[in-house]
Design a protein around this motif. Structure first.
Motif, PDB file in Angstrom:
ATOM      1  N   UNK A  45      42.726  35.887  54.488  1.00 42.07           N
ATOM      2  CA  UNK A  45      41.681  35.792  53.472  1.00 42.07           C
ATOM      3  C   UNK A  45      42.186  36.449  52.182  1.00 42.07           C
ATOM      4  N   UNK A  46      42.713  35.650  51.249  1.00 41.87           N
ATOM      5  CA  UNK A  46      43.182  36.228  49.980  1.00 41.87           C
ATOM      6  C   UNK A  46      42.012  36.729  49.133  1.00 41.87           C
ATOM      7  N   UNK A  47      42.248  37.797  48.406  1.00 44.67           N
ATOM      8  CA  UNK A  47      41.229  38.365  47.532  1.00 44.67           C
ATOM      9  C   UNK A  47      41.911  38.896  46.263  1.00 44.67           C
ATOM     10  N   UNK A  48      41.109  39.227  45.285  1.00 45.92           N
ATOM     11  CA  UNK A  48      41.614  39.714  44.003  1.00 45.92           C
ATOM     12  C   UNK A  48      40.850  40.965  43.596  1.00 45.92           C
ATOM     13  N   UNK A  49      41.578  41.997  43.184  1.00 44.55           N
ATOM     14  CA  UNK A  49      40.978  43.209  42.627  1.00 44.55           C
ATOM     15  C   UNK A  49      41.214  43.203  41.121  1.00 44.55           C
ATOM     16  N   UNK A  50      40.167  43.434  40.362  1.00 51.75           N
ATOM     17  CA  UNK A  50      40.247  43.433  38.904  1.00 51.75           C
ATOM     18  C   UNK A  50      40.098  44.861  38.391  1.00 51.75           C
ATOM     19  N   UNK A  51      41.077  45.309  37.616  1.00 51.32           N
ATOM     20  CA  UNK A  51      41.024  46.624  36.963  1.00 51.32           C
ATOM     21  C   UNK A  51      40.482  46.388  35.554  1.00 51.32           C
ATOM     22  N   UNK A  52      39.287  46.924  35.281  1.00 50.15           N
ATOM     23  CA  UNK A  52      38.596  46.644  34.028  1.00 50.15           C
ATOM     24  C   UNK A  52      38.642  47.852  33.104  1.00 50.15           C
ATOM     25  N   UNK A  53      38.905  47.555  31.795  1.00 48.45           N
ATOM     26  CA  UNK A  53      38.874  48.563  30.747  1.00 48.45           C
ATOM     27  C   UNK A  53      38.037  48.044  29.594  1.00 48.45           C
ATOM     28  N   UNK A  54      37.457  48.943  28.849  1.00 50.21           N
ATOM     29  CA  UNK A  54      36.573  48.561  27.755  1.00 50.21           C
ATOM     30  C   UNK A  54      37.340  47.810  26.682  1.00 50.21           C
ATOM     31  N   UNK A  55      36.847  46.610  26.360  1.00 52.04           N
ATOM     32  CA  UNK A  55      37.412  45.830  25.279  1.00 52.04           C
ATOM     33  C   UNK A  55      38.722  45.143  25.583  1.00 52.04           C
ATOM     34  N   UNK A  56      39.169  45.151  26.843  1.00 55.67           N
ATOM     35  CA  UNK A  56      40.446  44.553  27.221  1.00 55.67           C
ATOM     36  C   UNK A  56      40.219  43.616  28.401  1.00 55.67           C
ATOM     37  N   UNK A  57      40.959  42.542  28.451  1.00 52.63           N
ATOM     38  CA  UNK A  57      40.843  41.604  29.568  1.00 52.63           C
ATOM     39  C   UNK A  57      41.213  42.298  30.880  1.00 52.63           C
ATOM     40  N   UNK A  58      40.525  42.005  31.983  1.00 48.28           N
ATOM     41  CA  UNK A  58      40.814  42.678  33.260  1.00 48.28           C
ATOM     42  C   UNK A  58      42.240  42.399  33.735  1.00 48.28           C
ATOM     43  N   UNK A  59      42.807  43.397  34.394  1.00 46.31           N
ATOM     44  CA  UNK A  59      44.115  43.255  35.029  1.00 46.31           C
ATOM     45  C   UNK A  59      43.879  42.945  36.507  1.00 46.31           C
ATOM     46  N   UNK A  60      44.333  41.769  36.954  1.00 46.79           N
ATOM     47  CA  UNK A  60      44.057  41.313  38.310  1.00 46.79           C
ATOM     48  C   UNK A  60      45.243  41.564  39.227  1.00 46.79           C
ATOM     49  N   UNK A  61      44.931  42.005  40.447  1.00 49.08           N
ATOM     50  CA  UNK A  61      45.939  42.275  41.471  1.00 49.08           C
ATOM     51  C   UNK A  61      45.536  41.500  42.727  1.00 49.08           C
ATOM     52  N   UNK A  62      46.460  40.707  43.252  1.00 46.21           N
ATOM     53  CA  UNK A  62      46.171  39.858  44.410  1.00 46.21           C
ATOM     54  C   UNK A  62      46.559  40.576  45.701  1.00 46.21           C
ATOM     55  N   UNK A  63      45.732  40.409  46.726  1.00 46.23           N
ATOM     56  CA  UNK A  63      46.009  40.964  48.048  1.00 46.23           C
ATOM     57  C   UNK A  63      45.554  40.000  49.127  1.00 46.23           C
ATOM     58  N   UNK A  64      45.865  40.328  50.365  1.00 47.23           N
ATOM     59  CA  UNK A  64      45.499  39.473  51.495  1.00 47.23           C
ATOM     60  C   UNK A  64      44.968  40.343  52.626  1.00 47.23           C
ATOM     61  N   UNK A  65      43.812  39.924  53.173  1.00 50.41           N
ATOM     62  CA  UNK A  65      43.264  40.558  54.371  1.00 50.41           C
ATOM     63  C   UNK A  65      43.403  39.570  55.520  1.00 50.41           C
ATOM     64  N   UNK A  66      44.157  39.936  56.544  1.00 52.96           N
ATOM     65  CA  UNK A  66      44.367  39.084  57.711  1.00 52.96           C
ATOM     66  C   UNK A  66      43.369  39.520  58.776  1.00 52.96           C
ATOM     67  N   UNK A  67      42.400  38.652  59.041  1.00 50.37           N
ATOM     68  CA  UNK A  67      41.350  38.970  60.018  1.00 50.37           C
ATOM     69  C   UNK A  67      41.751  38.467  61.392  1.00 50.37           C
ATOM     70  N   UNK A  68      41.833  39.385  62.341  1.00 50.35           N
ATOM     71  CA  UNK A  68      42.166  39.021  63.715  1.00 50.35           C
ATOM     72  C   UNK A  68      40.891  38.651  64.479  1.00 50.35           C
ATOM     73  N   UNK A  69      41.091  37.863  65.544  1.00 52.13           N
ATOM     74  CA  UNK A  69      39.961  37.508  66.397  1.00 52.13           C
ATOM     75  C   UNK A  69      39.568  38.695  67.269  1.00 52.13           C
ATOM     76  N   UNK A  70      38.274  38.751  67.661  1.00 53.28           N
ATOM     77  CA  UNK A  70      37.792  39.862  68.461  1.00 53.28           C
ATOM     78  C   UNK A  70      38.415  39.870  69.846  1.00 53.28           C
TER      79      UNK A  70
END
Length: 480
Positions: free
Chosen positions: A191-216
């Motif tokens: 499950x890919x996801x994105x974290x956005x680092x936000x600062x006032x007056x500046x476009x967010x800096x995005x960092x991509x990551x992946x969460x691998x979900x295992x079956x129960x």
């Protein structure tokens, strides 16, 4: 005073990574020929060049020198005003030193870098990555983080919500990723996801990551249950198709019993036939269970090997011994050697320069690590271990860092029987000024991506392993 000076301009502005020039004018107001030497003083001195470095002036004459300021585009060049001075020392009258003063304003700039540690996390119910926010600018940074993914499959618990980072420093933001639905059976899903680092007056800096979900439940259990259900259904169908018919002669026997009113006397032959038969002498008894000769020989061989080592006093080959031998064979470059202390196995043999130490996929935790280097001006390390009192699902550093010079053993962790499992360890060389790279294998995971420290950027060490308190490190590779 036999000298007149002037800075033109007295106040100047410069951008980091650029340069600006200030002119220094001076006149010899004395009655003798004199030579004047120049030296910049203050916080700007490392970034200032004076040309020429000295002037020889006749009485009543004027000379000019240029001061070139070149602050680097790094956090060291703090934004704001920086006073400076130029020490002028006459050769004929050194006691008559003059220091004209000026002011240089360094303009602010912003540069942010963000990194997920690790970029890929695995779990059934949650994942706990950390976001490293580095302030590479020359002003204080205030930022917040938020997460998102396609399909809204994950929830994000981020702490703290915002951070303030001084120039040249880094801050870590802890996160807990939770899937909104549980996978009961089947393969793990990325499950890919994105974290956005936000600062006032500046476009967010995005960092991509992946969460691998295992079956129960593991895949083999689902296959076993499916096979079991199929066998049960087949058995029932066969039973229904070939069910045996049961007949009874009860009515006939009752009618025969009504003919005689007294039971017949038992005969000696019938009584003898009911007695149990004695076992025949021809039937052989089963042989007694004994250990296999090969197993007994193996145990005996292991014991004799231990006693022989104790009697002959064989010297232990530590990481320091290995790195000294490696440096003697190849003195052209730096080297690093290491070995591991695994649960139930003791110390392994030392390996060097990117070779694998530990067991991959064997599930054997590491208790301690022995490291030695050559040609790197020493090394430092710290063990990150299982924390039985953890409240956030992460381990802790139970002991301070240890360090050792070139060719000397450095030990982290503990070989005590009750010592906790190592989740990972930190390492640097030359006090963080040198570069060291690592790749680690984590239990029930895979080889993590190669990672290195970055001297001069705030990352003066690298971390090998996991932060998950329920996991551990099984193997690793190191290079310098």
């Amino acid at each position: 005073m036999s000298l007149w000076t002037s800075l033109e301009p007295a106040s100047a502005t410069v951008d980091p990574g650029d340069s600006t020039t200030v002119r220094l004018r001076l006149r010899n107001t004395g009655d003798v020929v004199d030579e004047y030497r120049f030296e910049t003083v203050g916080s700007l001195a490392p970034w200032t060049v004076v040309e020429p470095q000295s002037l020889r002036l006749y009485p009543g004459t004027t000379g000019t020198a240029e001061l070139t300021f070149s602050p680097p585009r790094t956090p060291d060049a703090t934004a704001g005003p920086h006073p400076y001075g130029v020490r002028i020392t006459p050769t004929e009258h050194p006691e008559a030193t003059s220091v004209p003063e000026g002011n240089l304003t360094v303009t602010p700039f912003t540069e942010v870098r963000a990194e997920l540690v690790p970029p890929t996390v695995k779990g059934r119910f949650r994942g706990r990555p950390r976001l490293a926010v580095d302030n590479l600018g020359n002003t204080k940074l205030t930022a917040s983080a938020s997460g998102s993914d396609n399909g809204d499959q994950l929830s994000y618990d981020i702490h703290p919500g915002s951070v303030q980072v001084e120039p040249g420093r880094a801050a870590f933001v802890k996160m807990t990723l939770k899937p909104r639905q549980i996978i009961w059976f089947g393969s793990a899903e990325a499950r890919p996801y994105t974290l956005a680092v936000r600062r006032s007056g500046v476009a967010p800096l995005e960092v991509a990551g992946t969460y691998v979900q295992r079956s129960l439940l593991p895949r083999w259990l689902a296959a076993f249950l499916s096979t079991l259900v199929a066998v049960a259904i087949a058995f029932v169908m066969i039973w229904i198709a070939y069910r045996p018919e049961v007949r009874t002669d009860a009515t006939e026997k009752v009618q025969e019993a009504g003919i005689a009113t007294l039971p017949p006397a038992p005969s000696p032959t019938s009584e003898a036939s009911k007695a149990p038969k004695a076992p025949s002498a021809d039937v052989a008894a089963p042989p007694a269970a004994t250990g296999t000769p090969r197993a007994n020989e193996a145990v005996a061989g292991a014991g004799s090997d231990r006693s022989e080592k104790k009697e002959t006093g064989t010297q232990e080959r530590t990481a320091a011994t290995a790195v000294q031998q490696r440096a003697a064979k190849d003195p052209s470059g730096p080297h690093i050697c290491y070995r591991v202390y695994a649960t139930g196995e003791g110390w392994s043999d030392a390996v060097c320069d990117g070779e694998t130490a530990g067991t991959v996929g064997g599930g054997t935790p590491l208790k301690a690590v022995n490291i030695a280097v050559s040609g790197t001006h020493g090394t430092s390390s710290g063990a990150y271990a299982h924390d039985p009192a953890s409240t956030n699902g992460e381990g802790h550093f139970p002991d301070p860092w240890t360090n050792a010079a070139d060719g000397v053993d450095n030990y982290v962790g503990s070989t005590r029987k009750d010592a906790p499992n190592m989740l990972g360890f930190t390492i640097n060389v030359d006090g963080g000024k040198g570069a060291v790279c690592q790749s680690a294998y984590v239990h029930n995971d895979a080889w993590l991506a190669l990672a290195c420290d970055e001297p001069g950027t705030g990352f003066d060490f690298t971390y090998a392993g996991t932060h998950d308190n329920d996991s551990w490190i099984e193997a690793f590779r190191l290079t310098v």
